[in-house]
Design a protein around this motif. Structure first.
Motif, short mmCIF file in Angstrom:
data_model
loop_
_atom_site.label_atom_id
_atom_site.label_comp_id
_atom_site.label_asym_id
_atom_site.label_seq_id
_atom_site.Cartn_x
_atom_site.Cartn_y
_atom_site.Cartn_z
N LEU A 233 -10.34 9.65 -6.02
CA LEU A 233 -9.22 10.10 -6.84
C LEU A 233 -8.19 8.98 -7.03
CD1 LEU A 233 -8.27 12.81 -8.14
CD2 LEU A 233 -6.88 13.17 -6.10
N ILE A 234 -8.13 8.05 -6.09
CA ILE A 234 -7.08 7.02 -6.16
C ILE A 234 -7.68 5.63 -6.18
CG2 ILE A 234 -5.37 8.51 -5.06
CD1 ILE A 234 -5.81 6.92 -2.46
N ASP A 235 -8.96 5.55 -6.57
CA ASP A 235 -9.60 4.23 -6.57
C ASP A 235 -8.97 3.27 -7.58
OD1 ASP A 235 -11.21 5.16 -4.61
OD2 ASP A 235 -12.99 5.47 -5.87
N ASP A 236 -8.33 3.83 -8.61
CA ASP A 236 -7.76 2.96 -9.64
C ASP A 236 -6.30 2.61 -9.35
OD1 ASP A 236 -6.91 5.53 -9.96
OD2 ASP A 236 -7.00 5.52 -12.16
N TRP A 237 -5.79 3.02 -8.22
CA TRP A 237 -4.40 2.66 -7.92
C TRP A 237 -4.26 1.15 -7.72
CZ3 TRP A 237 -1.74 6.35 -3.82
CH2 TRP A 237 -1.58 7.61 -4.38
N PRO A 238 -3.27 0.54 -8.35
CA PRO A 238 -3.02 -0.87 -8.06
C PRO A 238 -2.82 -1.12 -6.56
CG PRO A 238 -1.75 -0.18 -9.98
CD PRO A 238 -2.41 1.05 -9.43
N ALA A 239 -2.25 -0.14 -5.87
CA ALA A 239 -2.02 -0.30 -4.43
C ALA A 239 -3.32 -0.54 -3.67
CB ALA A 239 -1.33 0.94 -3.86
N ARG A 240 -4.45 -0.14 -4.29
CA ARG A 240 -5.73 -0.34 -3.62
C ARG A 240 -6.51 -1.49 -4.25
NH1 ARG A 240 -9.49 3.56 -3.25
NH2 ARG A 240 -10.07 2.49 -1.34
N THR A 241 -5.94 -2.11 -5.29
CA THR A 241 -6.69 -3.18 -5.95
C THR A 241 -5.84 -4.43 -6.10
OG1 THR A 241 -6.09 -2.19 -8.08
CG2 THR A 241 -8.21 -1.58 -7.17
N THR A 242 -5.12 -4.50 -7.20
CA THR A 242 -4.43 -5.75 -7.55
C THR A 242 -3.10 -5.94 -6.86
OG1 THR A 242 -3.50 -4.59 -9.43
CG2 THR A 242 -5.48 -5.91 -9.82
N ARG A 243 -2.51 -4.85 -6.38
CA ARG A 243 -1.25 -4.96 -5.66
C ARG A 243 -1.47 -4.37 -4.28
NH1 ARG A 243 3.34 -3.91 -9.97
NH2 ARG A 243 2.30 -4.76 -11.80
N PRO A 244 -2.17 -5.08 -3.46
CA PRO A 244 -2.79 -4.49 -2.27
C PRO A 244 -1.79 -4.16 -1.16
CG PRO A 244 -3.19 -6.85 -2.35
CD PRO A 244 -2.45 -6.51 -3.60
N TRP A 245 -1.67 -2.89 -0.88
CA TRP A 245 -0.78 -2.44 0.19
C TRP A 245 -1.34 -2.77 1.57
CZ3 TRP A 245 1.73 2.98 -1.08
CH2 TRP A 245 2.53 2.84 -2.23
N CYS A 246 -2.59 -3.20 1.62
CA CYS A 246 -3.14 -3.59 2.92
C CYS A 246 -2.75 -5.02 3.28
CB CYS A 246 -4.67 -3.44 2.90
SG CYS A 246 -5.45 -4.49 1.67
N LYS A 247 -2.01 -5.69 2.40
CA LYS A 247 -1.63 -7.09 2.65
C LYS A 247 -0.14 -7.17 2.99
CE LYS A 247 -5.60 -8.84 1.11
NZ LYS A 247 -6.52 -9.63 1.97
N PRO A 248 0.18 -7.52 4.23
CA PRO A 248 1.60 -7.65 4.58
C PRO A 248 2.35 -8.58 3.62
CG PRO A 248 0.25 -7.76 6.55
CD PRO A 248 -0.71 -7.72 5.38
N ALA A 249 1.70 -9.65 3.19
CA ALA A 249 2.40 -10.60 2.32
C ALA A 249 2.81 -9.94 1.01
CB ALA A 249 1.50 -11.81 2.04
N TYR A 250 1.94 -9.07 0.50
CA TYR A 250 2.30 -8.38 -0.73
C TYR A 250 3.50 -7.46 -0.50
CZ TYR A 250 2.45 -5.22 -4.63
OH TYR A 250 2.92 -4.48 -5.68
N LEU A 251 3.44 -6.68 0.59
CA LEU A 251 4.53 -5.74 0.86
C LEU A 251 5.85 -6.48 1.07
CD1 LEU A 251 2.63 -3.28 3.21
CD2 LEU A 251 3.25 -2.92 0.81
N LEU A 252 5.79 -7.63 1.72
CA LEU A 252 7.01 -8.41 1.92
C LEU A 252 7.57 -8.87 0.58
CD1 LEU A 252 6.05 -10.49 5.09
CD2 LEU A 252 7.69 -8.60 4.94
N SER A 253 6.67 -9.24 -0.33
CA SER A 253 7.14 -9.74 -1.63
C SER A 253 7.83 -8.64 -2.43
CB SER A 253 5.96 -10.30 -2.43
OG SER A 253 5.24 -9.24 -3.05
N ARG A 254 7.51 -7.41 -2.10
CA ARG A 254 8.10 -6.28 -2.83
C ARG A 254 9.34 -5.73 -2.14
NH1 ARG A 254 6.82 -7.14 -7.69
NH2 ARG A 254 4.69 -6.72 -8.31
N THR A 255 9.72 -6.31 -1.03
CA THR A 255 10.86 -5.77 -0.26
C THR A 255 11.90 -6.87 -0.03
OG1 THR A 255 9.60 -6.21 1.76
CG2 THR A 255 9.52 -3.96 0.90
#
Lengths: 334, 606
Positions: free
Chosen positions: B321-343
């Motif tokens: 159901l959520i395979d197309d979420w950017p959070a699971r693909t191009t804006r990966p929430w599994c990457k601390p570096a990405y989350l830091l860049s957004r905060t």
């Protein structure tokens, strides 16, 4: 009896003589030390609200400083007795005495003024002399002849009740604070609390001070009161002069008067000294600039404040400021 | 001078101008009957502007006047004029020169202004405690937010970093070396953190209340602040060089557009992911059925269907159901570096629950920078742990570190940069059945949240779902409880164990209905210390199942043998894998346990 004051002054509530032009221009700063704010008056009573100070003089006149909320002006002009006895908690709730034998509790001061629904909650069997003080989330009432103390309020802050709430002793209705019934130094003679604070104090006729309240909400500055060490029941407060080593030890002092603010306490001892404790971020302790808090009881250096021949007769705390009512000795000053 | 800087300066002054004018209007509007215009219906009809902000009047004239005076003082000190600026002065944003030498943070007038704003913040914040959460008048949240907006304005306009760049040319800056440069950087960082804290607290504590300022103003201010900060960093803090709008965040890898699937294009691919360390995996006893992403119609039919004697629909795991979420693909929430860049480089503040479970003694909440939370409670809690052999047994004493859980926080409205990374499932717009009223209605959440309406009878008139984020290390526990909403729990990162008991648990099918909603069988709590806890079970499932040690001696008034009885109750459970979505029907008791580092989003709807 001149009046000295220190602390929060955002509305010029410590300036009884402000030139109108000054008040327009400059933002009033707080006072960091006690200063004489009413030199030549005989002060009978002080009401220290958040934004204003009302002083009733011996000749019956009243002096105001600061900004009086419109609802207080209205209440005062409608019914001065009700206004004088008004207890208004920070959660909006107000309690007044009906003049007979009941306390009436309204959801807000607007309900009291407009008689809007809902009708007040009535607590019967409280004699006319009952003195009610508000804390942030409830009330305490004292019946002066017997010294009995009733407390009621928000159950979330059970420690402010000084008693354990239960089905038989609900938080929301006045119930006897049993631990203050038979205290060694006689009946409770005075209650003190701030309508936006979580600390309450009771002073006995024999000069003993008891405090209770919510330790977490009172904050670290009042930690030395050990409010959480007696399961929420009142704890005795010992004022001793640690610096006075004459006589071989700390002599416990009798307490003559007490004032309680949001996060500070000031005490007048029987020997005429003033001790302060708690938050000083608005200068409410009068310990001078650069003192953030007093975590232990600290003596105010009155000799630097008062004129020769003056002595403090009572103390009053506003939420964030403090007052000393001072008497000049009858003898001619040397 | 960067555009962002001018815009943010203008936005600050505009807010001060608005606050000053609104306070003046409130004070002028106090009628002869003494009731403010907002509370008098007669006056309200005469007011042309049905302005929520006029509710500030509820704080009383003294506080409104004090706030208004501080707003005027901001304009006087930083507006470049002697008094209130003309409208043109404030709204003429582009390219205007920085006016004169702005007062510095240490100036007496600035210190007094900050003291008064702190007074307003503490006075309004004190009301948040004095009132019951649901009864707090909106005026106190408005007062808090406006005082915070002004405090931010003063901090920003008096800070050394924008002014320094304007006043000091490259030559002088070049002379700045070594220690002096370091100190200036540390000062700037400290000032920046204070600015961020001021606004984040307004969002977290006061919900960013207000129409004209409030959350929208704060979101815009954060965007401009980050832009301005980035331009300072890229210029080494030396010159007032122009910043191209396209290069606003030069330190970030440019993220691919959502939909671009080539992993090679993902600039975050090479950065480390969260650890997959999983210290303990509970057995699944009665697995919840799994179905592949149903259509809207199919899901609606599922919700409406009654199976056998069940009074309502059953839980279901939805896959793909959520395979197309950017959070699971191009804006990966599994990457601390990405989350830091957004905060804001991890500087943004988030509320974190500290302690094993919100019913334990010593549990508390703390507000701390997202980066610190990530480092202290997630990365360091799992680093050096290999998920392979040598897993410690579950009953081994836990590390002394307190579990930190970013739980039930409306993170995605708080940090709109992350909101675009997810898509609200259509399924949240289905019409689920209402739960029959339990005979003892106790549905108020044990947790409190500015986003969670507390009305028991009609908890949510809002057609849009409530979003909450849940990010924590292995071992976070949400004890058995119910919510007054249907819930889609989307597992974005890591694995979670969930166990569910029906609201009709412990009730013979022959009796039908849901009776007390399972309160007796689940051993629901009651009122505790003036807080309604009836939606939370007193059962510590982990202890009953032998997964956890008992925190301490439990109260002895539990009759013997209740645990055996409890273990016999029927339940459903599952381990949510990355990409799974669990449907939890309203009223179902659920126990949620993070197994690895876990990041979930819940959608509450009715």
């Amino acid at each position: 009896m001149p009046l000295y004051a220190t602390g929060f002054n955002a509305w010029n509530q410590l300036q009884f003589r402000v030139a109108a032009s000054d008040a327009q221009v400059a933002e009033p700063d707080d006072l960091s030390s006690f200063a004489c704010v009413l030199p030549d008056e005989r002060v009978r009573r002080v009401r220290a609200a958040l934004s204003y100070t009302e002083v009733v003089l011996d000749n019956g006149e009243t002096r105001f400083a600061g900004m009086v909320p419109v609802v207080h002006q209205q209440l005062r002009s409608a019914d001065e007795l009700t206004y004088t006895a008004l207890a208004e908690a920070a959660n909006g709730t107000v309690v007044v005495h009906d003049g007979n034998d009941s306390l009436k509790q309204y959801p807000s001061v607007h309900h009291l003024l407009s008689h809007a629904a809902p009708s007040p909650v009535v607590f019967a069997n409280h004699p006319a002399a009952t003195q009610t003080v508000a804390y942030a989330a409830g009330f305490a009432a004292l019946d002066p002849p017997t010294g009995r103390v009733w407390t009621w309020g928000d159950e979330r802050y059970a420690a402010c009740l000084g008693r354990e709430p239960s089905d038989d002793s609900p938080a929301a209705a006045p119930r006897l604070l049993a631990d203050l019934v038979d205290v060694p130094t006689g009946p409770v003679a005075k209650l003190a609390a701030s309508p936006s604070g979580y600390l309450l104090a009771a002073l006995t006729a024999g000069g003993d001070l008891y405090c209770w309240g919510d330790a977490a909400r009172c904050g670290p500055a009042l930690r030395s009161l050990h409010l959480d060490e007696n399961d929420g029941a009142p704890v005795p407060v010992v004022i001793a002069d640690a610096t006075d080593t004459d006589g071989g030890g700390d002599a416990e002092k009798d307490v003559a008067d007490v004032g309680v603010g949001d996060a500070h306490v000031l005490v007048l001892t029987a020997d005429g000294e003033v001790y302060v404790l708690g938050d000083n971020s608005n200068g409410q302790l009068g310990l001078g600039p650069g003192v953030a808090t007093a975590t232990e009881w600290t003596r105010v250096e009155l000799e630097r404040v008062l004129e020769p021949g003056e002595r403090v007769t009572s103390v009053v705390a506003g939420p964030r400021n403090s007052f000393l009512v001072v008497e000049k000795e009858n003898k001619a000053m040397s | 001078m960067s555009t962002a800087r001018n815009k943010l300066r203008a936005q600050c002054l505009e807010a001060a101008d608005q606050i000053s004018a609104e306070c003046a209007a409130v004070l002028a509007g106090v009628g002869h009957d003494g009731r403010s215009s907002s509370s008098s219906s007669a006056n309200r009809t005469a007011t042309t502007k049905p302005d929520l902000d006029s509710q500030l009047a509820g704080c009383g004239e003294p506080l409104v006047q004090l706030l208004g005076r501080q707003a005027a003082q901001v304009l006087r000190l930083f507006g470049g004029g002697s008094g209130r600026p003309t409208p043109g002065q404030v709204s003429g944003q582009e390219g205007g020169p920085w006016p004169g030498p702005a007062p510095k943070a240490g100036d007496k007038a600035v210190k007094l202004l900050l003291q008064r704003l702190d007074d307003l913040l503490s006075l309004s914040y004190a009301r948040f405690y004095a009132y019951l959460f649901a009864k707090l008048p909106a005026c106190w949240r408005l007062l808090y937010t406006d005082a915070a907006v002004l405090r931010f304005a003063v901090l920003y306009l008096s800070s050394s970093w924008p002014v320094r760049e304007q006043g000091v040319g490259p030559t002088a800056a070049d002379a700045e070396e070594g220690e002096a440069k370091e100190k200036a950087d540390a000062d700037a960082e400290r000032q920046l953190r204070e600015m961020i804290k001021t606004l984040d607290l307004a969002v977290i504590l006061a919900g960013g209340a207000g129409e004209r300022r409030g959350r929208r103003w704060i979101d815009a201010a954060f965007g401009l602040l980050e832009e301005d900060w980035a331009s300072r960093r890229s210029n080494g803090g030396r010159s007032a060089g122009e910043t191209d709008g396209e290069e606003r965040r030069p330190k970030r890898p440019r993220a691919s557009r959502p939909g671009a699937t080539a992993a090679a294009n993902n600039p975050w691919a090479s950065t480390p992911s969260f650890s997959s360390y999983e210290p303990f995996t509970p057995p699944v006893g009665h697995p919840i059925p799994r179905v592949q992403a149903p259509s809207f119609e199919a899901f609606q039919a599922y919700l409406s269907h009654r199976e056998g004697s069940n009074p309502g629909p059953l839980p279901l795991v939805l896959t793909a159901l959520i395979d197309d979420w950017p959070a699971r693909t191009t804006r990966p929430w599994c990457k601390p570096a990405y989350l830091l860049s957004r905060t804001f480089g991890g500087r943004r503040l988030v509320p974190v629950e500290l302690g094993r479970s919100y019913v334990d003694d010593g549990w508390g909440q703390q507000i701390l920078p997202f980066g610190e939370f990530l480092e202290e409670h997630i990365v360091r809690a799992t680093e050096g742990r290999v998920p392979a052999a040598g897993d410690p047994p579950s009953l081994e004493p836990k590390s002394p570190r307190t579990t930190g859980y970013l739980a039930q926080h409306p993170l995605l409205s708080h940090l709109p940069a992350l909101r675009a990374d997810i898509l609200i499932p259509d399924l949240c717009y289905t019409s689920p059945p209402r739960l029959p009223r339990p005979s003892t209605a106790t549905t108020t959440s044990g947790r409190t949240s500015a986003e969670a309406p507390q009305d028991e009878d009609d908890p949510d008139p809002d057609p849009d779902p409530h979003l909450n984020a849940w990010l924590g290390p292995p071992g976070t526990i949400t004890p058995l409880h119910t919510d007054p909403y249907h819930n889609l729990l989307a597992q974005v990162v890591g694995r979670k164990y969930v166990r569910l008991y029906a609201p009709w648990v412990g009730r013979p099918a022959s009796e039908g209905g849901i009776g007390d909603g399972g309160a007796r069988a689940m051993r629901a709590r009651g009122r505790e210390g003036g807080v309604e806890m009836g939606n939370t079970s007193s059962v510590d499932l982990g202890v009953v199942e032998g997964w956890d040690r008992m925190a301490e001696a439990e109260d002895g008034d539990q009759e013997e043998g209740w645990e055996d009885e409890f273990r016999r109750l029927p339940y459903l459970d599952c381990i949510l894998e990355e990409g799974d979505v669990l449907y939890i029907p309203v009223g179902w008791w659920h126990y949620v346990r993070g197994l690895s580092v876990s990041f979930s989003v819940s959608f509450w709807w009715n």
